[in-house]
Design an enzyme around this catalytic site. Sequence first.
Site, PDB file in Angstrom:
ATOM      1  N   ASP A  35     -12.456  60.781 -11.493  1.00  0.00           N
ATOM      2  CA  ASP A  35     -13.178  59.758 -10.739  1.00  0.00           C
ATOM      3  C   ASP A  35     -14.467  59.499 -11.486  1.00  0.00           C
ATOM      4  O   ASP A  35     -14.691  60.049 -12.569  1.00  0.00           O
ATOM      5  CB  ASP A  35     -13.427  60.232  -9.289  1.00  0.00           C
ATOM      6  CG  ASP A  35     -13.399  59.068  -8.303  1.00  0.00           C
ATOM      7  OD1 ASP A  35     -14.179  58.124  -8.524  1.00  0.00           O
ATOM      8  OD2 ASP A  35     -12.615  59.097  -7.338  1.00  0.00           O
ATOM      9  N   HIS A  45     -12.790  53.364 -10.487  1.00  0.00           N
ATOM     10  CA  HIS A  45     -13.295  54.745 -10.390  1.00  0.00           C
ATOM     11  C   HIS A  45     -13.226  55.399 -11.770  1.00  0.00           C
ATOM     12  O   HIS A  45     -12.808  56.553 -11.897  1.00  0.00           O
ATOM     13  CB  HIS A  45     -12.493  55.548  -9.358  1.00  0.00           C
ATOM     14  CG  HIS A  45     -12.852  55.188  -7.935  1.00  0.00           C
ATOM     15  ND1 HIS A  45     -13.972  55.678  -7.306  1.00  0.00           N
ATOM     16  CD2 HIS A  45     -12.230  54.384  -7.030  1.00  0.00           C
ATOM     17  CE1 HIS A  45     -14.030  55.199  -6.057  1.00  0.00           C
ATOM     18  NE2 HIS A  45     -12.985  54.403  -5.867  1.00  0.00           N
ATOM     19  N   ASP A  84      -7.592  52.020  -6.034  1.00  0.00           N
ATOM     20  CA  ASP A  84      -8.489  51.691  -4.925  1.00  0.00           C
ATOM     21  C   ASP A  84      -9.828  51.172  -5.439  1.00  0.00           C
ATOM     22  O   ASP A  84     -10.238  51.482  -6.550  1.00  0.00           O
ATOM     23  CB  ASP A  84      -8.741  52.931  -4.053  1.00  0.00           C
ATOM     24  CG  ASP A  84      -9.340  54.079  -4.865  1.00  0.00           C
ATOM     25  OD1 ASP A  84      -8.842  54.330  -5.975  1.00  0.00           O
ATOM     26  OD2 ASP A  84     -10.305  54.707  -4.405  1.00  0.00           O
ATOM     27  N   GLU A  85     -10.472  50.387  -4.623  1.00  0.00           N
ATOM     28  CA  GLU A  85     -11.877  50.001  -4.786  1.00  0.00           C
ATOM     29  C   GLU A  85     -12.223  49.599  -6.226  1.00  0.00           C
ATOM     30  O   GLU A  85     -13.004  50.268  -6.884  1.00  0.00           O
ATOM     31  CB  GLU A  85     -12.775  51.167  -4.344  1.00  0.00           C
ATOM     32  CG  GLU A  85     -12.544  51.573  -2.898  1.00  0.00           C
ATOM     33  CD  GLU A  85     -13.391  52.761  -2.457  1.00  0.00           C
ATOM     34  OE1 GLU A  85     -13.841  52.746  -1.305  1.00  0.00           O
ATOM     35  OE2 GLU A  85     -13.586  53.697  -3.238  1.00  0.00           O
ATOM     36  N   TRP A 141     -11.864  64.175   0.601  1.00  0.00           N
ATOM     37  CA  TRP A 141     -12.831  63.659  -0.373  1.00  0.00           C
ATOM     38  C   TRP A 141     -14.009  64.618  -0.383  1.00  0.00           C
ATOM     39  O   TRP A 141     -14.471  65.063   0.672  1.00  0.00           O
ATOM     40  CB  TRP A 141     -13.258  62.244   0.005  1.00  0.00           C
ATOM     41  CG  TRP A 141     -12.105  61.294  -0.046  1.00  0.00           C
ATOM     42  CD1 TRP A 141     -11.445  60.747   1.010  1.00  0.00           C
ATOM     43  CD2 TRP A 141     -11.442  60.810  -1.220  1.00  0.00           C
ATOM     44  NE1 TRP A 141     -10.412  59.951   0.558  1.00  0.00           N
ATOM     45  CE2 TRP A 141     -10.390  59.976  -0.812  1.00  0.00           C
ATOM     46  CE3 TRP A 141     -11.636  61.016  -2.583  1.00  0.00           C
ATOM     47  CZ2 TRP A 141      -9.539  59.342  -1.712  1.00  0.00           C
ATOM     48  CZ3 TRP A 141     -10.794  60.381  -3.482  1.00  0.00           C
ATOM     49  CH2 TRP A 141      -9.756  59.546  -3.039  1.00  0.00           C
ATOM     50  N   GLU A 156     -17.299  64.512  -1.630  1.00  0.00           N
ATOM     51  CA  GLU A 156     -18.739  64.246  -1.777  1.00  0.00           C
ATOM     52  C   GLU A 156     -19.555  65.276  -0.997  1.00  0.00           C
ATOM     53  O   GLU A 156     -20.575  65.762  -1.476  1.00  0.00           O
ATOM     54  CB  GLU A 156     -19.095  62.853  -1.231  1.00  0.00           C
ATOM     55  CG  GLU A 156     -18.570  61.692  -2.050  1.00  0.00           C
ATOM     56  CD  GLU A 156     -17.317  61.086  -1.450  1.00  0.00           C
ATOM     57  OE1 GLU A 156     -16.514  61.837  -0.870  1.00  0.00           O
ATOM     58  OE2 GLU A 156     -17.137  59.851  -1.587  1.00  0.00           O
TER      59      GLU A 156
HETATM   60  C1  TNX Z   1     -13.093  55.884  -0.355  1.00  0.00           C
HETATM   61  S1  TNX Z   1     -10.233  56.352   0.058  1.00  0.00           S
HETATM   62  C2  TNX Z   1     -12.502  56.360  -1.526  1.00  0.00           C
HETATM   63  C3  TNX Z   1     -13.011  57.563  -2.166  1.00  0.00           C
HETATM   64  C4  TNX Z   1     -14.202  58.130  -1.440  1.00  0.00           C
HETATM   65  C5  TNX Z   1     -13.987  58.020   0.061  1.00  0.00           C
HETATM   66  C6  TNX Z   1     -15.092  58.631   0.884  1.00  0.00           C
HETATM   67  C7  TNX Z   1     -10.196  55.919  -1.347  1.00  0.00           C
HETATM   68  C8  TNX Z   1      -8.883  55.596  -1.837  1.00  0.00           C
HETATM   69  N1  TNX Z   1     -11.346  55.835  -2.030  1.00  0.00           N
HETATM   70  O1  TNX Z   1     -13.318  57.290  -3.495  1.00  0.00           O
HETATM   71  O2  TNX Z   1     -14.381  59.455  -1.809  1.00  0.00           O
HETATM   72  O3  TNX Z   1     -13.872  56.672   0.402  1.00  0.00           O
HETATM   73  O4  TNX Z   1     -16.349  58.216   0.496  1.00  0.00           O
END
Ligand code: TNX
Length: 536
Positions: free
Chosen positions: A193, A263, A329-330, A471, A473
């Site tokens: 990540d 990521h 994701d994201e 997760w 963090e």
């Molecule tokens: C979203 S869930 C993310 C993670 C983060 C999490 C909590 C997901 C697929 N991606 O990268 O750790 O929220 O902050």
Amino acid sequence: MNNVLRSLCAGLCTVSLACALPSQPVTEQPALIPAPIQYEWAVNQPGFLLSNGIKVDSATSHSELGRAAIRALMAAGLEIQPEETEGDLQVQLQANQAPAAYSLKVTPLGISIEVGSAEALHAAAQTLAQAVLKDAAGQPALPAMWVKDAPQLEHRGIMLDTSRHPISVADTKRILNLMARYKLNRLHWHLCDDQGWRIEIKKYPLLTEIGSKRKGTACWIKQTEVDNKPVEFYYTQDDIREVVAHAHSLGIIVIPEIEIPGHASAAVTAYPQLGNQDSPGFAPEVVTGWGVFTHVMGPNAFAFQFIEDVLAEVCALFPRAPYIHIGGDEVPRDQWQQSPAAQAFMQQHGMTRESQIQDYFTHLCAQVLRKHGRRMVGWDEIMCAPQLPQDAVVMAWRGMDHARIAARRDHELILCPIHAFYFNFPQSTNEEVKPFYSGLTGFDHIDWKHVLTFDTSVPGNKVIGMQANLWSECIPDMKKLEYMLVPRICALAEKAWRYGLPVFPDEFAHRLEAQTPYFDSLQLNFRQEDNAPRRP
Ligand code: TNX
């Protein structure tokens, strides 16, 4: 003794299994999690005495299935005495059962296990391990019992995030043992990540030489506070094999995740060519804070080759993973918007939206994995790709709506909706616990009851799995990890094994309470009902 158990006992006598001595009456009752689909046990009756272990005759210990059973029983913590002339254990394949199904019969004279395939031996062994009680004389014994059981979902998992806070090989094995106890059979291993790349890749040594190191770590409560303690950690390929082998010995398959194309700060820091070098202000670094970051892979030849090479090594390291997780994701589009090279790529491919670059990456991953005989699994954002290969597995995290969309599109899917299966959120409110034990903010009260009762219904039959995501963090060490994981792991296990069947939280609460001696035997710092950590 009821009729079923009486006839069982007679049946076992006729095959003259053993000369085992019966236990004294067993007055306690097992508290199994997950509850088997069908079961009966005899109360206040003699059971199978375990003080001398389970004797296994040489025919059983020389047969392939028998050996697999012995390994599974030992991995579950039961004592086995192989190579006896007479044994207490009978194991049989029942080809007409589902591969993951098993039945068990325990009488004072012996234990008989029938399985649909060798895979089911692990679940059978764990049921036996959980059923070990004390007889009236204080000796370890199994009650006379009958179980017929099978999981409703094939993927029952935990996701560990090793990027934000690494987890040692030894601790990973402890988590695997705990998972196996509750019949969880998939470890989703989040190996890279923005905050660190953790898996050795021979062809790209800088991934770990540079990408596994960061200068410090932000506090999860006050993100502006970053400590100056360097983090340097990665798993060598030998470490990976060791974890995979340990998981295998427990019937657990490890599904690795390589985040593509987002990521990706750590990977892009190690290999800037992987990123969008011509985007303004391009200066990647392994991130010390939390959130979503702009460094994503660029649509270029280096990145495409990188994906091909990395996934090849990953497939070799995880030979049993039927699907490999490619993240997805994201993914911010900022760099693609601002990079002339990315824009030229879009033009060349007739793309009108930056999101199509992600779709291109998704398709590339699917293609590469198919060459290695694997399927792709990705976070639910991968569904944006048009003509997503039908065999792509969707991991639905953004909520049940996304799960239902995936099912409508006929994709197999794994449920981990953020509203109940994100174990990084607090089990009460953050105000009710010491700051160290607080979770990320966003959702409160994700306690075991919430996990158990959350509506996970999806029309049709496309749900193949369910998992909880840890997760990390806010999870700097094992004390915190255990607090966040236990006892919610039990509710997850119950819900995944018995997916679609009614739940009874009050009845479950009794079985959960009965796990305390087991948790204590592992010295777990679990969350107690009043939110207090067991071993702060
Ligand atoms: C979203 S869930 C993310 C993670 C983060 C999490 C909590 C997901 C697929 N991606 O990268 O750790 O929220 O902050």
